[in-house]
Scaffold this active site. Structure first.
Site, short mmCIF file in Angstrom:
data_model
loop_
_atom_site.label_atom_id
_atom_site.label_comp_id
_atom_site.label_asym_id
_atom_site.label_seq_id
_atom_site.Cartn_x
_atom_site.Cartn_y
_atom_site.Cartn_z
N GLU A 1 0.83 -1.21 0.00
CA GLU A 1 0.00 0.00 0.00
C GLU A 1 0.86 1.26 0.00
O GLU A 1 1.84 1.34 0.73
CB GLU A 1 -0.92 0.01 1.23
CG GLU A 1 -1.91 -1.14 1.28
CD GLU A 1 -2.92 -1.11 0.13
OE1 GLU A 1 -3.09 -0.04 -0.48
OE2 GLU A 1 -3.55 -2.15 -0.13
N CYS B 1 -7.09 -2.47 8.25
CA CYS B 1 -5.77 -2.43 7.61
C CYS B 1 -5.28 -1.00 7.49
O CYS B 1 -4.17 -0.66 7.89
CB CYS B 1 -5.84 -3.10 6.23
SG CYS B 1 -6.33 -4.82 6.29
N HIS C 1 -1.07 -5.80 1.43
CA HIS C 1 -2.21 -6.70 1.30
C HIS C 1 -1.80 -7.92 0.49
O HIS C 1 -1.07 -7.80 -0.50
CB HIS C 1 -3.37 -5.99 0.61
CG HIS C 1 -4.29 -5.30 1.56
ND1 HIS C 1 -4.46 -3.93 1.57
CD2 HIS C 1 -5.10 -5.79 2.53
CE1 HIS C 1 -5.34 -3.61 2.51
NE2 HIS C 1 -5.74 -4.72 3.11
#
Length: 200
Positions: free
Chosen positions: A80, A142, A166
């Site tokens: 991310e 998350c 992820h």
């Protein structure tokens, strides 16, 4: 030797297992390059996910933090790029639902990952592992955890590389769900090992 805190999450929502928990447990204690891994499995709960992570940070005093989460439906490993100051989405494992809430009232709008995410993607693709940078960690636990961790290190003026990655469903979970892509659990673990090696 440097220390890496590697976290995964327990199962949540309708998922009977979470491959990130298995990776954190499997890699705990491994030495990868110049890094010794300290693995931890965190609860999926707004009430204490960050608190449990902070306990691990204070215990391990890591030189880097790699947070893992399940993105069932994605077909590649996705580091991310950014976490935003917003908590929203499905109920957590305590039944708590957040909607349009700030994570930190006085915090910045977003934090960028300080992990070498492009290096991660290039290394994984070179080994034939599907990977790509994601520009949204969502607004669930998350994103919440990544934001909290980055905020903590910035507030403490500590230059500790940290970020979130992820991963897709494992084959076992994909078979159970029946409608999502999956990768073998060991391949997922090897992908994480490869990314840890990129931290050197």
């Amino acid at each position: 030797m440097k220390k890496l805190l590697l976290t995964g999450f327990e199962p949540f929502l309708d998922y009977s297992l979470n491959p990130t928990a298995e990776i954190a447990k499997r890699l705990d204690g491994e030495i990868i390059g110049s890094w010794k891994v300290a693995g931890a499995v965190l609860p999926v709960a707004f009430s204490n996910t960050w608190e449990q992570c902070l306990l691990q940070i204070e215990k391990e005093k890591p030189d880097a933090v790699m947070l893992l989460g399940l993105a069932a439906g994605r077909d590649k490993i996705t580091p991310e790029r950014v976490a935003i100051n917003c908590a929203d989405g499905d109920k957590d494992n305590d039944g708590i639902v957040k909607q349009d809430e700030l994570i930190e009232n006085e915090g910045p709008a977003a934090f960028f990952s300080t992990l070498p995410i492009r290096k991660f993607v290039n290394a994984l693709e070179k080994d034939g592992i599907p990977a790509g940078i994601s520009n949204t960690a969502g607004t669930y636990l998350c994103n919440y955890l990544m934001y909290r961790v980055c905020h903590h290190f910035e507030s403490a003026d500590q230059k500790v590389p940290a970020g979130f990655i992820h991963i897709p469903a494992s084959e076992e979970l994909a078979l159970e769900l029946g409608h999502v892509p999956g990768m073998p659990q060991e391949k997922l673990a090897d992908a994480v090992r490869k990314m840890i090696g990129c931290l050197d």
